[in-house]
Motif scaffolding. Structure first.
Motif, PDB file in Angstrom:
ATOM      1  N   ARG A   1       0.818  -1.212   0.000  1.00 17.48           N
ATOM      2  CA  ARG A   1       0.000   0.000   0.000  1.00 17.48           C
ATOM      3  C   ARG A   1       0.846   1.254   0.000  1.00 17.48           C
ATOM      4  N   ASP A   2       2.106   1.143   0.432  1.00 17.93           N
ATOM      5  CA  ASP A   2       3.003   2.298   0.425  1.00 17.93           C
ATOM      6  C   ASP A   2       3.392   2.692  -0.997  1.00 17.93           C
ATOM      7  N   ILE A   3       3.339   1.734  -1.928  1.00 15.89           N
ATOM      8  CA  ILE A   3       3.695   2.018  -3.318  1.00 15.89           C
ATOM      9  C   ILE A   3       2.587   2.832  -3.983  1.00 15.89           C
ATOM     10  N   GLY A   4       1.347   2.455  -3.688  1.00 16.48           N
ATOM     11  CA  GLY A   4       0.190   3.095  -4.289  1.00 16.48           C
ATOM     12  C   GLY A   4      -0.975   2.132  -4.288  1.00 16.48           C
ATOM     13  N   PRO A   5      -2.177   2.606  -4.639  1.00 12.42           N
ATOM     14  CA  PRO A   5      -3.343   1.715  -4.650  1.00 12.42           C
ATOM     15  C   PRO A   5      -3.237   0.657  -5.737  1.00 12.42           C
ATOM     16  N   GLY A   6      -3.724  -0.550  -5.418  1.00 11.66           N
ATOM     17  CA  GLY A   6      -3.770  -1.615  -6.411  1.00 11.66           C
ATOM     18  C   GLY A   6      -2.444  -2.255  -6.734  1.00 11.66           C
ATOM     19  N   MET A   7      -1.541  -2.352  -5.750  1.00 12.94           N
ATOM     20  CA  MET A   7      -0.209  -2.915  -6.003  1.00 12.94           C
ATOM     21  C   MET A   7      -0.014  -4.296  -5.384  1.00 12.94           C
ATOM     22  N   HIS A   8      -1.055  -4.897  -4.819  1.00 14.45           N
ATOM     23  CA  HIS A   8      -0.903  -6.191  -4.136  1.00 14.45           C
ATOM     24  C   HIS A   8      -0.526  -7.311  -5.102  1.00 14.45           C
ATOM     25  N   THR A   9      -1.232  -7.408  -6.231  1.00 18.42           N
ATOM     26  CA  THR A   9      -0.972  -8.504  -7.168  1.00 18.42           C
ATOM     27  C   THR A   9       0.434  -8.420  -7.739  1.00 18.42           C
TER      28      THR A   9
ATOM     29  N   LEU B   1      -5.818 -11.310  -3.954  1.00 20.50           N
ATOM     30  CA  LEU B   1      -5.016 -10.102  -4.138  1.00 20.50           C
ATOM     31  C   LEU B   1      -5.681  -9.149  -5.123  1.00 20.50           C
ATOM     32  N   ALA B   2      -6.336  -9.702  -6.142  1.00 16.35           N
ATOM     33  CA  ALA B   2      -7.039  -8.860  -7.111  1.00 16.35           C
ATOM     34  C   ALA B   2      -8.187  -8.097  -6.443  1.00 16.35           C
ATOM     35  N   ILE B   3      -8.887  -8.752  -5.515  1.00 19.65           N
ATOM     36  CA  ILE B   3      -9.974  -8.086  -4.782  1.00 19.65           C
ATOM     37  C   ILE B   3      -9.418  -6.917  -3.967  1.00 19.65           C
ATOM     38  N   LYS B   4      -8.296  -7.119  -3.301  1.00 26.16           N
ATOM     39  CA  LYS B   4      -7.662  -6.034  -2.553  1.00 26.16           C
ATOM     40  C   LYS B   4      -7.325  -4.867  -3.479  1.00 26.16           C
ATOM     41  N   ASP B   5      -6.779  -5.192  -4.635  1.00 26.62           N
ATOM     42  CA  ASP B   5      -6.411  -4.145  -5.591  1.00 26.62           C
ATOM     43  C   ASP B   5      -7.629  -3.346  -6.046  1.00 26.62           C
ATOM     44  N   ILE B   6      -8.700  -4.054  -6.379  1.00 27.18           N
ATOM     45  CA  ILE B   6      -9.918  -3.380  -6.855  1.00 27.18           C
ATOM     46  C   ILE B   6     -10.495  -2.474  -5.775  1.00 27.18           C
TER      47      ILE B   6
END
Length: 312
Positions: free
Chosen positions: A177-185, A298-303
Motif C-alpha cells: 500500500r506504500d507504493i500506491g493503490p492496487g499494487m498487491h498482485t 489479491l485482485a480483490i484487494k487491488d480493486i
C-alpha cells in the motif's frame, strides 16, 4: 535448471568452455514458476512478451553447459535459496522479520541478475541501429556481464560491484500500500525482470522479481543515498540481517514499480479475443478454486483500493 531434451553446441556463457552442449537455462529460476503455478488457478502461465501463448515455465535461453546450469547455479545457489528462504517464508515456516541470511544469498541474487543482463544484451542486439548510442550501451553491458561472471565462477572472490538489494513485499516485508493503490498482485505474485535499457527504468538497474521478492543491482551510484535515507540496506556478501519493519521505498522506486505493474496488468488487454475467452471459460468452470486462489484474493484487494482512491 535444465530442460534436458533441448540443447545446442556452443560456448558456455559462464565457464567459457567451447564446443560444449548448451542446455535451455531458465533466466528466472524454475522453482519460482512452480510456486506461481500453485497459486495460479488455471495452472498455466503467460508472459507480457507473448501474452497469447500459454507456457509451463518461464523464459529460457541456451546460455550454459549442463554443469554450470545444474550444479554451479542449480545445486549451489538456487536449491539453498529455495530451501532456506523462498519456500519456508512463503509457507510461513520461517520468521522473516528480522530477515537473517548467509553468504549464499548475494551470490544467488547476482546469478539471477547476471542471466537477466545476458538476456538484455541479446535482446538489445536485435534492435541495434534503432536506438541512439545502443552500440556503446551494449559494450558497457558486456563489460559489466563479464565482471559479474568472473565473480560467479570463483567461489573465493569478493563482490566489487555496486550494492545488491533484496526486498520482500507483503507479510512481514514492505507494505504494497506504500507504493500506491492496487499494487498487491504485482508486488506479491508477479514474476518480472528488466535491464537498464528498458524504457521507464527510472534508476538504471538490472532487476528481477521472484513473486514477493525483488533483487536488483543499480548501474550508477546516483540513487544510493536515497536507499540509505529510507534505511534499506544492501546485502553483505558474508551474510547478515535485513529488517523491513517501518521501512518505505524511495519515491523513484515506487514510480518504477507502478510502471511495471501497469505494464503487467495491461497484458490481458493485449491478448486475442480467443485467448481472453479461454481464460474466462476456465475461471467459470473452476469458480470455487479461483475464488480461493491468491490471484483472486489479491485482485480483490487491488480493486477495493483503486475504487477508494478514485472516490477520494
Amino acid at each position: 535448471m535444465t530442460k534436458k531434451n533441448d540443447f545446442k553446441i556452443g560456448q558456455c556463457k559462464l565457464c567459457l568452455k567451447d564446443d560444449t552442449t548448451l542446455v535451455d537455462s531458465h533466466i528466472i529460476p524454475d522453482f519460482v514458476f512452480r510456486w506461481l503455478k500453485k497459486n495460479s488457478f488455471n495452472r498455466y502461465l503467460r508472459t507480457s512478451i507473448v501474452p497469447n501463448k500459454r507456457a509451463q515455465g518461464g523464459i529460457t535461453e541456451k546460455l550454459l553447459c549442463e554443469k554450470c546450469d545444474n550444479v554451479t547455479f542449480g545445486g549451489e545457489l538456487e536449491a539453498p535459496f529455495a530451501d532456506t528462504i523462498f519456500n519456508p517464508i512463503l509457507l510461513k515456516q520461517k520468521d522473516s522479520e528480522p530477515f537473517i541470511y548467509d553468504k549464499v544469498l548475494l551470490r544467488f541474487c547476482v546469478s539471477v541478475l547476471w542471466r537477466v543482463l545476458i538476456f538484455g544484451i541479446e535482446d538489445a542486439k536485435k534492435t541495434k541501429g534503432l536506438t541512439v548510442n545502443l552500440d556503446t550501451i551494449i559494450l558497457g553491458m558486456e563489460d559489466l556481464a563479464n565482471q559479474w561472471r568472473e565473480y560467479l565462477v570463483d567461489n573465493q572472490s569478493s563482490w566489487t560491484g555496486l550494492n545488491v538489494y533484496f526486498l520482500r513485499f507483503g507479510g512481514a516485508g514492505l507494505d504494497p500500500r506504500d507504493i500506491g493503490p492496487g499494487m498487491h498482485t504485482y508486488s506479491q505474485l508477479t514474476i518480472d525482470m528488466g535491464s537498464f535499457v528498458d524504457p521507464y527504468m527510472w534508476e538504471p538497474k538490472i532487476y528481477a522479481k521472484l513473486g514477493p521478492f525483488v533483487t536488483f543491482i543499480p548501474i550508477t551510484d546516483y540513487y544510493l543515498p536515497l536507499w540509505e535515507k529510507e534505511g534499506i540496506s544492501s546485502l553483505n556478501e558474508n551474510g547478515g540481517l535485513l529488517s523491513f519493519k517501518g521501512r518505505k521505498l524511495p519515491e523513484h522506486f515506487k514510480l518504477f514499480m507502478q510502471q511495471r505493474s501497469d505494464s503487467s496488468s495491461g497484458m490481458f488487454q493485449r491478448m486475442s479475443d480467443i485467448q481472453k475467452s479461454k481464460i474466462l471459460k476456465i475461471k467459470n468452470e473452476n469458480l470455487i478454486e479461483y475464488e480461493q486462489s491468491d490471484e483472486y484474493l489479491l485482485a480483490i484487494k487491488d480493486i477495493q483500493e483503486i475504487n477508494l482512491h478514485d472516490q477520494s
